[in-house]
Design a protein around this motif. Structure first.
Motif, PDB file in Angstrom:
ATOM      1  N   ASP A 240       8.855  28.966  20.193  1.00  0.00           N
ATOM      2  CA  ASP A 240       8.486  28.076  19.097  1.00  0.00           C
ATOM      3  C   ASP A 240       9.317  28.473  17.882  1.00  0.00           C
ATOM      4  N   VAL A 241      10.410  27.753  17.644  1.00  0.00           N
ATOM      5  CA  VAL A 241      11.343  28.096  16.572  1.00  0.00           C
ATOM      6  C   VAL A 241      10.761  27.655  15.237  1.00  0.00           C
TER       7      VAL A 241
ATOM      8  N   LEU B 168      12.245  28.874  12.114  1.00  0.00           N
ATOM      9  CA  LEU B 168      13.402  28.760  11.221  1.00  0.00           C
ATOM     10  C   LEU B 168      14.665  28.659  12.049  1.00  0.00           C
ATOM     11  N   LYS B 169      15.466  27.635  11.791  1.00  0.00           N
ATOM     12  CA  LYS B 169      16.755  27.487  12.478  1.00  0.00           C
ATOM     13  C   LYS B 169      17.840  27.275  11.428  1.00  0.00           C
ATOM     14  N   VAL B 170      18.751  28.229  11.367  1.00  0.00           N
ATOM     15  CA  VAL B 170      19.869  28.193  10.425  1.00  0.00           C
ATOM     16  C   VAL B 170      21.131  27.867  11.224  1.00  0.00           C
ATOM     17  N   SER B 171      21.838  26.829  10.809  1.00  0.00           N
ATOM     18  CA  SER B 171      22.998  26.370  11.574  1.00  0.00           C
ATOM     19  C   SER B 171      24.199  26.175  10.657  1.00  0.00           C
TER      20      SER B 171
ATOM     21  N   ASP C 291      24.560  31.294  11.854  1.00  0.00           N
ATOM     22  CA  ASP C 291      23.628  30.707  12.810  1.00  0.00           C
ATOM     23  C   ASP C 291      22.583  31.759  13.165  1.00  0.00           C
ATOM     24  N   LEU C 292      21.320  31.419  13.019  1.00  0.00           N
ATOM     25  CA  LEU C 292      20.256  32.310  13.501  1.00  0.00           C
ATOM     26  C   LEU C 292      18.969  31.528  13.665  1.00  0.00           C
ATOM     27  N   GLU C 293      18.078  32.083  14.477  1.00  0.00           N
ATOM     28  CA  GLU C 293      16.765  31.492  14.679  1.00  0.00           C
ATOM     29  C   GLU C 293      15.697  32.565  14.543  1.00  0.00           C
TER      30      GLU C 293
ATOM     31  N   ASN D  31      11.672  32.852  15.611  1.00  0.00           N
ATOM     32  CA  ASN D  31      10.558  32.222  16.302  1.00  0.00           C
ATOM     33  C   ASN D  31       9.244  32.523  15.594  1.00  0.00           C
TER      34      ASN D  31
ATOM     35  N   SER E  22      22.859  23.737   7.740  1.00  0.00           N
ATOM     36  CA  SER E  22      21.485  23.248   7.814  1.00  0.00           C
ATOM     37  C   SER E  22      20.503  24.418   7.851  1.00  0.00           C
TER      38      SER E  22
ATOM     39  N   GLU F 113      13.995  19.979   6.785  1.00  0.00           N
ATOM     40  CA  GLU F 113      15.302  20.401   6.292  1.00  0.00           C
ATOM     41  C   GLU F 113      15.164  20.924   4.865  1.00  0.00           C
TER      42      GLU F 113
END
Length: 238
Positions: free
Chosen positions: A3-4, A6-9, A25-27, A29, A61, A68
């Motif tokens: 269950d992500v 935070l998603k940094v792209s 880029d990092l995630e 959970n 993002s 967002e």
């Protein structure tokens, strides 16, 4: 399936015309403790300031809890559920400990603030004992407790902590790490920046390694702690 939260792209960020982050880029959970490690100047604090809305990204993002947040104002980021404990604590030194904690709840409009204040005092009893003292009179460890409690008073979904152990005695760091584990078991997600890699990898379940504004490694914290390259570069061991 994870269950992500935070998603940094592809995030780029920096100061004026000086770029610092290059395509991060990092995630994170939901329910994890994640650490971000790296040497001085790697860009860790810049990333934390970008995630909390203090620095707008120049590209990329930042999706938090399906929203967002790239370019959001700090109060919008806080309202979405991300709170930061900044490097150096940044308490209001001439205000009482109690008032510092209440400042953490300034955006809240619910009726649970008083109950959460009591919860902070139960979590850090020394803060109850000294609640009417000016925050600037506290020791370094007590200031860090106050800064963490202030962040928690916003009722965050994700707590960012920048340099947890900076300038603190080992016994105090151990106590703070135990408290963060307790909070995590209760459901809080944490992203912790920590220059002491051994402390970070012992605390976290997942880790990201930064160098010169880029993520150069990631994985389970325990696996990274056994990685010969990580041990040689950051732990002083082969």
């Amino acid at each position: 399936m994870a269950d992500v939260l935070l998603k940094v792209s592809g995030v780029h960020s920096g100061y004026a015309d000086v770029p610092v982050l290059w395509g991060i880029d990092l995630e994170v959970n939901r329910g994890e403790i994640v650490c971000l490690v790296g040497s001085n100047g790697a860009g860790k604090t810049t990333l934390m300031r970008t995630l909390s809305g203090l620095l707008p990204p120049t590209a990329g993002s930042i999706v938090f809890d399906a929203q967002e947040l790239a370019g959001a104002l700090p109060e919008q980021t806080l309202g979405a559920g991300i709170a930061q404990v900044p490097e150096g604590r940044r308490l209001f030194s001439a205000m009482s400990i109690r008032d510092n904690l209440l400042m953490g709840a300034y955006l809240r409009r619910d009726n649970a603030v008083a109950a959460d204040l009591e919860r902070m005092y139960a979590l850090f009893p020394i803060l109850r004992e000294r609640q009417h003292q000016h925050a600037g009179t506290l020791s370094g460890g007590e200031q860090q407790m106050c800064a963490i409690a202030r962040g928690l008073m916003s009722a965050p979904k994700l707590l960012l902590i920048d340099e947890l152990s900076l300038g603190l005695a080992p016994a105090v760091v151990d106590q703070l790490c135990d408290t963060l584990r307790t909070l995590n078991r209760a459901g809080l997600t944490l992203l912790v920046v920590e220059q002491d890699v051994a402390i970070a990898l012992d605390l976290a379940q997942h880790a990201f390694v930064m160098d010169t504004g880029r993520i150069v490694g990631s994985g389970e914290a325990k696996a990274l702690a056994r990685d010969p390259a990580i041990r040689e570069a950051y732990l002083g061991a082969l």
